[in-house]
Design a protein around this motif. Structure first.
Motif, PDB file in Angstrom:
ATOM      1  N   THR A  46     -50.540  25.753  58.659  1.00 16.04           N
ATOM      2  CA  THR A  46     -50.326  24.802  58.032  1.00 16.04           C
ATOM      3  C   THR A  46     -50.739  25.068  56.659  1.00 16.04           C
ATOM      4  O   THR A  46     -50.164  23.991  56.142  1.00 16.04           O
ATOM      5  CB  THR A  46     -50.373  23.089  58.647  1.00 16.04           C
ATOM      6  OG1 THR A  46     -52.083  23.814  59.438  1.00 16.04           O
ATOM      7  CG2 THR A  46     -49.681  23.267  59.440  1.00 16.04           C
ATOM      8  N   GLU A  66     -55.573  27.343  58.279  1.00 16.76           N
ATOM      9  CA  GLU A  66     -55.171  25.969  60.027  1.00 16.76           C
ATOM     10  C   GLU A  66     -53.985  26.703  59.673  1.00 16.76           C
ATOM     11  O   GLU A  66     -52.622  26.654  59.671  1.00 16.76           O
ATOM     12  CB  GLU A  66     -55.276  24.889  58.566  1.00 16.76           C
ATOM     13  CG  GLU A  66     -55.833  24.776  57.881  1.00 16.76           C
ATOM     14  CD  GLU A  66     -57.727  24.440  58.399  1.00 16.76           C
ATOM     15  OE1 GLU A  66     -57.568  24.538  60.230  1.00 16.76           O
ATOM     16  OE2 GLU A  66     -59.153  24.800  58.137  1.00 16.76           O
ATOM     17  N   LYS A  68     -51.225  24.507  63.401  1.00 20.77           N
ATOM     18  CA  LYS A  68     -51.262  23.510  64.654  1.00 20.77           C
ATOM     19  C   LYS A  68     -50.035  24.702  66.137  1.00 20.77           C
ATOM     20  O   LYS A  68     -49.204  25.358  65.257  1.00 20.77           O
ATOM     21  CB  LYS A  68     -50.372  22.597  64.379  1.00 20.77           C
ATOM     22  CG  LYS A  68     -48.865  22.443  64.156  1.00 20.77           C
ATOM     23  CD  LYS A  68     -48.627  21.472  63.144  1.00 20.77           C
ATOM     24  CE  LYS A  68     -46.826  21.676  63.185  1.00 20.77           C
ATOM     25  NZ  LYS A  68     -46.018  20.499  62.028  1.00 20.77           N
ATOM     26  N   LYS A  72     -53.799  24.917  71.604  1.00 29.08           N
ATOM     27  CA  LYS A  72     -54.165  24.929  69.898  1.00 29.08           C
ATOM     28  C   LYS A  72     -54.860  26.390  69.671  1.00 29.08           C
ATOM     29  O   LYS A  72     -54.897  27.408  70.559  1.00 29.08           O
ATOM     30  CB  LYS A  72     -55.379  24.041  70.204  1.00 29.08           C
ATOM     31  CG  LYS A  72     -55.942  24.548  69.034  1.00 29.08           C
ATOM     32  CD  LYS A  72     -56.673  23.457  68.452  1.00 29.08           C
ATOM     33  CE  LYS A  72     -57.678  22.729  67.160  1.00 29.08           C
ATOM     34  NZ  LYS A  72     -58.553  21.761  67.097  1.00 29.08           N
TER      35      LYS A  72
END
Length: 1181
Positions: A46, A66, A68, A72
């Motif tokens: 992301t 980062e 998602k 996780k």
């Protein structure tokens, strides 16, 4: 790949009825909802650091990564192609729950951490990878020590002062200044090249100075370094010493055509030679430069050989010596010719420009969610010059090195996944590269078998105003994708139609909401694994309306003005009333009183003259009304002389800070009217010299104001005073106050993204003003990415422009857009994300299986098979039905049928169907013909009555204009109408289709008849036409009837009574005045227009006939009973009511009071003449 359509293709109208239809089937990327319920999802990156990252060695290195996913993801890194063990390096920290690295270089050599980094995000369902991120340290090396020799140059020659700054990372910004840190003035003669060198087209004596200093500013480290000063001396012929002149024979050298102090033709200093080349990448800014020498200083002009310069993207700088074209595309390649011109001639240079392109997206791969045994396709469509090479990866491993999978097939830029199975989820990477760069995208394929879930919160209440559209949402998730159905009040099934549209995302749209649409709505989501439902509520409210418009007011100064604003609104909505003065807020003045539904202005002044607006707001809508207030002069009364105040004096600036300053002043004379307030204005001498702008105002009792300031402004202040009479003259300006530059405080407004041509997205905004820029070097950081697609933001810095065109976009997809302002001192606040759409394209295919159902002679229904959603390629506009008479019906929504009303019975029609979006129409379907059945005919074209007589008349008519079938005949009905409008018996006659006339006999004379006629087919009778006509009157019968009428007898009695009353009045008058012979009365009352009045006694003189026809004394009216109007009209008109009259042949008089005079009974007719009763009296005297 769908075939592209010729945008110049035009639809040819069928000469019969035509229907234009539009089908809308929008698709969007499907995301797994990441909520408390566990649903597996492969990793999606992301956020990641840009591919090229230059860091400041004084700060920590931060490399973002980062992602998602469920579960996780875990993160790992490579550096320079090998695993980077983060845990073994104490200076490197990975943020918890993230892959972002923070490298502490405060005690280390920053060069040790330079390199190429790549982040990997992994969970049990796949692996996503970031771009290769090149990390480099910013550098601002020192200027090499050198000694600059003094330069001596002859006046009129050209000159170049080289800067040659040290190579920094990123490159430095170059500018020239003197020892006093003042920028050297640049003009057409003296200019700075793109490489920083200073060019003189010709030198002048005033160019002599010893402090030409080149400065280099390195943006990342915010350091400025300077070159050693350069000394320049300009010599004239007179100042050159004789020894130097003799040594070089200067006189002989410059005695020919060429003389440095004389005029000469232009020549190019940069670039050299007749031609040069330039390569630029697509999407970048092309910079071309031509600097010429000559006397006088040459003018530079530009043109493109064989084409035009793109006016919307071309910019000229440096006195037109630099040409810049933003957002370069392939069409910008070619030969650019710069021409230098002065009065001695011209010189030309051609720059050959080639355009290459790093890879750019045409269609990036998108995430797929598939159910077991379904088939999916990933497309990686790119373009570039040279053509990019496409490489596929799965979970970060080249596809050729991954375990073999027979369900997976790669065809160049397309990957086909057939009959996927549970457990085969993965993340696929597409890499497209050429010598100028690369693109890399992740797209996961998530194989799920999930029953439907409704994501829209339950029991939501939607409120809309009557006649507005209502959108009831039903966002859902499931694999396979659920089917959405809607019910109202849990009973009525809602189908797509004229009133309702169910969008592909499940949203129910009611085009024109009415109160009856209020209620409980249920959406049901279904797939082969289950069913679920959700309830929402719709409340349709009454609109807010101002019942009566505000009235225009004219009020004397000092009186009160009242505006009334009465409003009707839905009782469940809470209204808020707002009053405006000239579209601004009301003054903060106790004279303005706002009531529940009124505004009162007490003791009005000239300043109150304005337009006042009443705005009634609710949470759903608003209404407004406006009216003008005009203030007029009150009745003048002796009073003290009031004047405008004198301007304030002695302005002083104190308490000077970075963003504020205190201004003080001394008020001027009030002139008998207290000062109400002071207005402080400022002038921006840097950005808007000569323009004064209101900054703030303070009460009339204050002489100090604390002023809030903006960065990078050269302020000058002045003050105005206001009393009841008006404004004073402005004070003298204060001393100038300069604020330092800073980063922007705001971002540009009006950011939007629209597509104009297929494959484009135009991002535009309202640029900041110079005042808002807060500093030099204003630019805009434009970022964009496809919405609902997990991909990194693309970014472009734009200077001196208010739009940026993104090319290579898919057709009609949403994009997230941000535009952030920055300058040489930093970036503005985080930009707000807005959504725009790329351009639409023409639909690709036509509807199939067109069928016609004929209901009756005037109505048919067309059915068709809708086209696939991905072939619509745009926003639904609706259905457009057109028949052969060009009657148009418009519908909207995703229909598969449509009605054709207003058809002509017994006719042949042909129809076809096309898809329509905002861009235009698609291909037509094959034509279908149908025939309408017979119907009843139209009315006969006319019905006329001719040749009426005492007992007969003739009817003539015409056939109907619209037969609507085979005509079989006519039906005629007629009946008499008596004098009291009573209808008599009806007689009916029928006729064959070829008969259009009939003679009717045996009718009553002088009788009104009413006729009704219609035509017939086998389907029945059509509408009637009517006509009325009289037969001829029988005169003799009419004579006898008049004498027996009651109204005639009553009229005669009334006339006799009135004559009797007049006789009584006459005898009474005669008895009072004695004998009254006619002759004496004639003498006493002659025509005043002929006989003058005597002045002594007021009586009339002797009778005078202007035509010498003087009657004898005592003569009476002639025996024929007539009285000439030009002679004496002696009668009782002077003593009572009366007028002119006439006698019959027997000498009798028919009085005026009878209303009408009856002629001799032998004539049998009435007269409209009204005789006078006065002349009747003459016959009795």
């Amino acid at each position: 790949m769908h075939p592209t359509m010729d945008r110049n293709w035009k639809w040819v109208l069928n000469f019969r009825a035509v229907i234009l239809m539009l089908l809308c089937h929008m698709t969007s990327a499907l995301e797994v909802p990441l909520d408390r319920k566990y649903l597996p999802q492969p990793p999606t990156i992301t956020l990641q650091t840009p591919k090229d990252y230059i860091f400041d060695p004084r700060e920590n290195i931060v490399i973002h990564c980062e992602a998602k996913g469920k579960p996780k993801p875990s993160f790992s890194w490579t550096r320079n192609g090998t695993h980077f063990d983060v845990e073994k390096d104490s200076k490197v920290l990975m943020k918890p729950g993230s892959g972002t690295l923070i490298i502490d270089i405060s005690e280390e050599k920053a060069e040790a951490y330079e390199g190429t980094y790549q982040c990997t995000a992994h969970n049990e369902h796949g692996t996503a990878i970031s771009n290769n991120i090149v990390i480099r340290q910013s550098r601002s090396p020192l200027w090499s020590k050198e000694r600059n020799e003094a330069i001596t140059v002859q006046m009129g020659l050209s000159l170049v002062l080289q800067c040659r700054p040290p190579a920094g990372l990123p490159p430095p910004v170059i500018f020239w200044m003197d020892n006093n840190f003042q920028r050297l003035p640049l003009d057409k003669r003296v200019s700075q090249a793109l490489n920083g060198d200073l060019y003189f087209s010709s030198v002048l004596p005033e160019d002599t100075r010893s402090d030409y200093i080149c400065y280099a500013r390195f943006p990342h480290t915010q350091t400025i370094q300077q070159k050693q000063p350069i000394s320049v001396t300009v010599l004239t012929m007179e100042t050159m010493n004789e020894t130097l002149a003799a040594l070089y024979n200067v006189t002989d050298f410059y005695s020919g055509e060429y003389s440095p102090e004389g005029e000469r033709r232009p020549g190019f200093m940069l670039p050299l030679g007749p031609t040069s080349t330039k390569m630029v990448l697509r999407g970048e800014t092309l910079e071309l430069e031509c600097i010429a020498e000559g006397l006088p200083t040459p003018e530079i002009s530009w043109q493109k050989d064989g084409g035009e310069l793109p006016s919307s993207r071309v910019y000229f700088h440096n006195f037109k010596k630099t040409l810049k074209i933003s957002n370069v595309n392939e069409d910008d390649a070619g030969d650019y010719r710069c021409t230098a011109t002065n009065n001695m001639g011209t010189a030309q240079h051609v720059i050959k420009v080639t355009v290459k392109a790093a890879p750019f997206w045409v269609s990036a791969p998108r995430n797929l969610i598939l159910a077991p045994n379904e088939t999916g396709i990933l497309t990686c469509r790119v373009n570039g010059e040279p053509k990019p090479k496409i490489t596929w990866f799965v979970n970060g491993v080249p596809i050729e090195n991954a375990p073999e999978d027979h369900t997976r097939k790669v065809e160049d830029d397309t990957m086909i996944l057939s009959s996927v199975q549970s457990g085969s989820s993965a993340v696929y990477q597409c890499n497209a590269s050429n010598e100028f760069g690369y693109l890399m995208a992740n797209a996961f394929v998530n194989v799920l078998a999930q029953p439907p879930r409704v994501l829209t919160p339950p029991n939501q209440v939607y409120q809309v105003i009557t006649n507005n559209s209502a959108l009831l949402h039903c966002s859902s998730f499931g694999s396979p994708i659920p089917t959405i159905t809607w019910f109202k009040d849990s009973q009525t099934s809602i189908k797509n139609g004229d009133l309702y549209v169910i969008h592909e995302n499940g949203t129910l749209e009611i085009h024109v909401a009415q109160p009856l649409n209020s209620g409980n709505y249920t959406c049901i989501a279904t797939n082969n694994l289950g069913i679920t439902e959700n309830h929402v509520y719709l409340e349709v409210k009454e609109p807010t309306r101002i019942l009566k418009q505000l009235e225009y007011k004219v009020v004397q100064r000092g009186m009160n003005a009242v505006f009334e604003c009465k409003v009707k609104h839905d009782p469940s909505l809470i209204p808020t009333m707002t009053w405006l003065k000239d579209n601004g807020e009301l003054p903060d003045d106790e004279r303005f009183e706002v009531g529940t539904d009124s505004l009162t202005i007490k003791d009005v002044t000239d300043e109150d003259e304005a337009t006042y607006t009443c705005i009634m707001n609710t949470t759903l809508d608003q209404d407004s009304a406006s009216a003008m207030l005009t203030v007029i002069e009150a009745t003048p009364t002796p009073a003290i002389a009031y004047e405008k105040p004198d301007p304030p004096t002695d302005l002083e600036l104190t308490d000077q800070k970075e963003r504020s300053v205190q201004l003080t002043w001394i008020p001027g004379d009030e002139h008998n009217s207290p000062i109400q307030k002071f207005i402080i204005q400022y002038e921006d001498l840097l950005h808007q010299p000569g323009v004064w702008i209101n900054l703030t105002e303070v009460p009339g009792t204050s002489t100090t104001a604390q002023l809030n300031l903006s960065p990078y402004v050269y302020y000058s202040f002045r003050v105005l005073a206001l009393n009841q009479v008006g404004y004073s003259q402005p004070s003298l300006p204060s001393h100038q106050y300069r604020t330092n530059p800073a980063a922007p405080d705001e971002n540009p407004s009006g950011v939007r993204g629209v597509g104009t041509e297929p494959g484009t997205l135009v991002i535009s905004w309202t640029p900041l003003t110079g005042f808002q820029s807060n500093g030099p070097g204003l630019q805009y950081v434009v970022q964009w990415r496809q919405k609902d697609v997990e991909e990194a933001w693309s970014s472009k810095n734009v200077v001196n422009a208010s739009q940026f065109v993104v090319t290579g976009t898919p057709t009609f997809v949403p994009y997230e857009i941000k535009v952030q302002a920055s300058n040489d001192y930093g970036s503005g606040p985080e930009a707000e994300v807005v959504t725009g759409y790329s351009a639409e394209d023409l639909p690709l295919s036509a509807p199939d299986s067109v069928q016609i159902i004929v209901h009756n002679g005037t109505l048919a229904e067309v059915h068709w098979e809708p086209v696939l959603s991905n072939s619509v390629r745009g926003k639904l506009k609706g259905y457009k039905e057109t028949d052969q008479k060009e009657q148009v019906l418009l519908f909207s929504g995703n229909h598969s049928k449509g009605r054709l009303p207003g058809l002509q019975p017994y006719s042949l029609y042909s129809v076809f169907v096309t898809v329509l979006n905002s861009k235009g129409e698609g291909l037509p379907s094959p034509s279908k013909t149908f025939e309408t059945p017979e119907g009843v005919p139209g009315p006969p074209s006319f019905l006329n009555v001719i040749h009426p007589s005492l007992d007969s008349l003739t009817l003539v008519w015409g056939p109907p204009l619209n037969h609507n079938g085979r005509l079989i005949g006519y039906t005629l009905k007629y009946q008499p109408v008596n004098s009291t409008s009573e209808l008599g018996p009806v007689k009916i006659m029928t006729f064959l289709a070829n008969e259009t006339t009939i003679n009717l006999g045996n009718l009553n004379s002088n009788m009104l008849y009413k006729f009704y006629l219609n035509a017939k087919t086998i389907k029945g009778s059509g509408p009637m036409v009517t006509e009325e006509a009289f037969t001829v009157m029988n005169t003799s019968d009419r004579q006898v009837d008049i004498a027996t009428q009651g109204w005639f007898i009553g009229l005669m009695c009334a006339m006799a009574l009135l004559i009797l009353v007049l006789l009584i009045v006459c005898f009474i008058k005669r008895n009072k005045g004695g004998k009254y012979p006619v002759k004496e009365k004639e003498d006493a009352h002659q025509d005043p227009e002929i006989q003058p009045m005597k002045e002594d006694d007021g009586t009339f003189g002797e009778y005078s006939d202007t035509e010498d026809h003087k009657p004898l004394k005592g003569s009476r009216t002639p025996s024929n009973g007539t009285v000439r109007r030009d002679e004496s009209d002696d009668s009782l008109v002077d003593y009572g009511e009366g007028g002119d009259g006439q006698f019959n042949e027997d000498g009798s008089f028919i009085g005026q009071y009878s209303g009408k005079k009856e002629k001799d009974t032998h004539e049998g007719n009435e007269s409209s003449e009204a005789p006078s009763p006065v002349n009747a009296m003459n016959s009795f005297v």
